[in-house]
Design an enzyme around this catalytic site. Structure first.
Site, mmCIF file in Angstrom:
data_model
loop_
_atom_site.group_PDB
_atom_site.id
_atom_site.type_symbol
_atom_site.label_atom_id
_atom_site.label_comp_id
_atom_site.label_asym_id
_atom_site.label_seq_id
_atom_site.Cartn_x
_atom_site.Cartn_y
_atom_site.Cartn_z
ATOM 1 N N SER A 724 0.856 -1.011 -0.167
ATOM 2 C CA SER A 724 -0.142 -0.058 0.137
ATOM 3 C C SER A 724 0.917 1.333 0.062
ATOM 4 C CB SER A 724 -1.095 -0.004 1.264
ATOM 5 O OG SER A 724 -0.148 -0.007 2.593
ATOM 6 N N LYS A 767 -6.183 3.774 9.122
ATOM 7 C CA LYS A 767 -5.392 4.663 8.609
ATOM 8 C C LYS A 767 -5.783 5.978 8.515
ATOM 9 C CE LYS A 767 -3.071 1.371 5.529
ATOM 10 N NZ LYS A 767 -3.173 1.016 3.897
#
Length: 816
Positions: A724, A767
């Site tokens: 990611s 996140k």
């Protein structure tokens, strides 16, 4: 070996010695026993040292030693015997194949004896039993030859005779004779061994006596290495006293055991007499009363089939056993377990289940967590429609401290049933879950049966904690046992090792918790309904603190709610600068710390009735902040620096990517920061992609041909992996190549393909929480994650601008 055989071999030795002396006299030489070869084969003895002037049997099993014996028998029959050191024997025992090469310089004691092989007997299983007459003390010099067996060079050691035979030595000598005879009387040893040597020869007497004493290897070796007869007499006398002390202790222990046995026999005899008297008088004894109570309890149970037959046999055995026998206690404990288990079918009454009441219970015990509560209520609604909770298995996954365990207790309250929790974190033995067999001393049933005995219902809620931390070992695989426990097809007839009867646990509602799914086997994971729990944002922590934690902590510490008030600013400060973890454990820890200090102040100064905690005085109670804003947010960003977002089993975090360029003859990229293989691949993909669009970026080719690009991710001790960070790494390369600083308060996450496409990532909610905690205002995410973004509560997304992208080119437009 029989005494006649020993006498026969003794005669053989005497004949051999006599012949050797005659041959020595005829040749004019002076030989005490046999020729003294300086090069002799060596046999390493693992046990105790052997002394001169002794006749002993030795079992030979190794091929090397057997070859040495065969060799010397064809010649003069002389071998050398040296004792192996304990360090070598320990290494040999720890070695997997049990074989180690002997280093004769280090692994044997330096002093041994020479010996004459008198007789060899072949053993049925291979090997020899040899009888040897030991001759002289010798010192190991070196290995001369080591092919089929070792041949060594030795020095013959001469004992130092007694020059002056004074009163003290005479007393020592007399004591040795006296103590030796005393030991013979205790040990019942044959006295013919003393006749093997001339008793007047003090040195030989020491050797013979030392050889008969059961002392340590080191003590025996010390006597063997003592050449002074005077010193040897003293050492042997010390060993004799130690042996007599040991005999005295052994006799004392034996006497105590004998007295105890006599007492037990007397008690048994008296009890039997009492039993006979009671029988004559028609008085029922206590044991019969206990049997009748146990029988009435078992008759009241709803036992069927195999369980009924097995318990009947145990009850019959119980009636015949005596109360003082150990098996009586084992059978009684087993029957007590049987009577305490819920054999009746006690299903949850789903007709009384009320969805509104269930929702109120969940809201009362847990703040927020709307998605999780909805999933739980949906799941329980299905059970209501089925009117059964068979096969109900739920897995709660999330960071520590987010309420996984307490949700299990709330579900039990919703279903109006009992709750039992046990942790399997660190368990390596399957017996912890499935029990020990009754043949073992101290055997216990496993946690499943223990839980049913405690809750006294066969439809409780079982919470199995920390399932991701189970590990396998040679004691079995706990995961395999959990498969059996959680499988609806198998747990109808679950068989605990201790109970050893089929027991239906299919009505148990199983809830499992874990921090991560990575270590859980797929077959086990497929049997469970997985519900993800994410961490709390600051607003949620503050609200939970006000509604739940502060009242709880005040009550625990005996502080009145009017005596202490928390300003909102202080709670915000705790959440942001002291307790950034995804759960509430650290937050609660700091609240407790504050309340304890206030409690002390209330006791010390009773004139002050109330205290207030504010942002300004917070450090007075819990010290300086543990966290500040990330360092890279406090400082100006420079070209080549970009903020990314990461996800771990314990929540989200921000991640800084740093790049610098250095002129190098070997251009390319260098990666540091303990990156995993997947992240390294992402970095290579990003580098290749940026190189491929260098013309569009108006970056000169020399940038890639002249410079070594060093990419680093701080906190180098922490492992990092995953795809990611692809767009973040590419953005760092672009920023460095263009020598432009990325806009402040921008973070991003997304996987990058080789052609520049931005692909979906996981852990988006965690996140975003981490980004918000660190003051990020703009976040770039893949457009493929729009569905995940829509599911995130609005209070988490407030204050953040989200930029959804499909390609890296869209990312570049947002960088500067």
């Amino acid at each position: 070996m029989k005494s006649r055989e020993i006498e026969y071999f003794m005669e053989e030795i005497k004949d051999t010695v006599s012949k050797e002396k005659k041959r020595s006299k005829n040749s004019g030489g002076i030989l005490p026993h046999f020729d003294k070869p300086v090069r002799v084969p060596l046999i390493a003895v693992p046990s105790h040292p052997v002394f001169p002037s002794m006749f002993i049997p030795i079992v030979i099993v190794s091929d090397i030693d057997m070859k040495a014996v065969d060799y010397v028998i064809k010649g003069n029959g002389i071998i050398s015997l040296f004792v192996l050191r304990d360090k070598f024997l320990e290494k040999s025992g720890n070695n997997k194949d049990g074989k180690l090469t002997i280093n004769y310089q280090k692994d044997i004691y330096s002093v041994g004896v020479t010996a004459k092989i008198v007789k060899k007997i072949n053993l049925p299983d291979g090997g020899y039993n040899i009888f040897v007459s030991t001759i002289d003390r010798v010192k190991f010099v070196k290995v001369v030859l080591n092919e089929d067996f070792p041949i060594i060079e030795v020095d013959y050691l001469k004992q130092i005779p007694i020059k002056k035979y004074d009163v003290n030595l005479k007393a020592i000598y007399s004591s040795i004779l006296l103590k030796t005879k005393e030991i013979f009387s205790h040990r019942k040893m044959p006295e013919f061994q003393l006749n093997m040597v001339n008793i007047e020869d003090k040195g030989r007497l020491c050797d013979v006596v030392a050889g008969m004493i059961a002392s340590s290897k080191e003590s025996h070796q010390e006597v063997l290495e003592t050449l002074s007869v005077k010193d040897r007499l003293k050492k042997v006398l010390e060993l004799l006293y130690e042996e007599l002390n040991l005999i005295e202790i052994q006799n004392k222990i034996a006497k105590g055991i004998q007295e105890k046995l006599e007492k037990q026999q007397k008690e048994f005899f008296l009890k039997e007499q009492l039993k006979a008297i009671k029988t004559e008088l028609g008085v029922g004894d206590e044991k019969n009363s206990e049997f009748l109570k146990m029988k009435s309890k078992i008759d009241a149970l709803a036992l069927k089939g195999e369980a009924l037959d097995a318990v009947g046999r145990e009850l019959e055995k119980f009636s015949f056993l005596e109360r003082h026998s150990s098996e009586y206690i084992v059978v009684r404990n087993y029957l007590e377990l049987i009577t305490n288990l819920p054999w009746e079918d006690t299903k949850v009454d789903f007709d009384k289940f009320n969805l509104q009441r269930a929702e109120k219970i969940l809201d009362k015990t847990h703040y927020g967590m709307r998605e999780v509560k909805d999933r739980i209520l949906e799941y329980i609604s299905v059970l209501k429609l089925r009117k059964s909770q068979k096969g109900a298995i739920m897995l709660l996954v999330g960071p520590p401290g987010v309420g996984k365990t307490s949700i299990g207790a709330a579900i039990a309250e919703v279903l109006n049933t009992k709750f039992f929790r046990f942790s399997v974190g660190g368990i390596r033995d399957e017996s912890e879950i499935k029990g020990h067999r009754r043949t073992y001393v101290g055997a216990l049933p496993g946690k499943i049966i223990q839980g049913l005995r405690i809750t006294k219902t066969n439809s409780p809620v079982f919470l199995i904690d920390e399932i991701d931390k189970v590990s396998s070992s040679h004691y079995g695989d706990p995961f395999s046992v959990l498969l059996e426990v959680l499988d609806p097809e198998q747990n109808v007839n679950f068989r605990d090792h201790y109970l050893d009867l089929p027991f239906d646990i299919s009505n148990v509602f199983f809830i499992l918790t874990a921090n991560s799914l990575e270590t859980i086997p797929t077959p086990l994971l497929n049997r469970m309904e997985v519900i993800q729990l994410s961490g709390y944002v600051d607003d949620e922590k503050i609200e939970i603190a006000r509604k739940y934690l502060i009242p709880k902590v005040l009550k625990e510490n005996g502080v009145d709610k009017d005596s202490l008030k928390f300003q909102s600013s202080s709670l915000v400060q705790i959440a942001r600068e002291y307790a950034r973890d995804n759960g509430l454990r650290n937050f609660e820890k700091y609240l407790k710390q504050i309340v304890r200090k206030i409690a002390r102040k209330l006791v010390e100064d009773q004139s002050v009735k109330a205290y207030q905690i504010s942002k300004e005085n917070l450090e007075e109670y819990i010290g300086i902040p543990v966290f500040r804003k990330e360092k890279f947010l406090d400082k100006a960003m420079s070209p080549g620096m970009v903020m990314g977002l990461a996800w771990t089993n314990y929540g989200g975090s921000t991640l800084i990517i740093e790049t610098v360029k250095t002129e190098s003859k070997s251009p390319g990229i260098k990666l540091t920061g303990r990156l995993g293989d997947v992240m390294k691949e992402s970095a290579n993909i990003a580098f290749t992609y940026v190189n491929s669009i260098s013309n569009e970026l108006k970056v000169h080719k020399s940038f890639f041909e002249k410079y070594m690009i060093h990419l680093h991710i701080p906190e180098g001790a922490t492992p990092k992996d995953g795809p990611s960070a692809g767009i973040t790494i590419a953005s760092a390369f672009i920023s460095l190549a263009l020598n432009k600083t990325v806009r402040p308060n921008l973070a991003m996450t997304g996987e990058l393909s080789l052609t520049g496409n931005v692909m979906a990532i996981g852990g988006l909610k965690a996140k975003i929480i981490a980004a918000k905690r660190n003051g990020v205002e703009h976040i770039i995410i893949p457009k493929a994650n729009k569905v995940d973004l829509d599911d995130i509560p609005i209070n988490i997304k407030n204050g953040i601008n989200f930029h959804l992208v499909d390609s890296m080119k869209e990312v570049i437009k947002l960088l500067f």
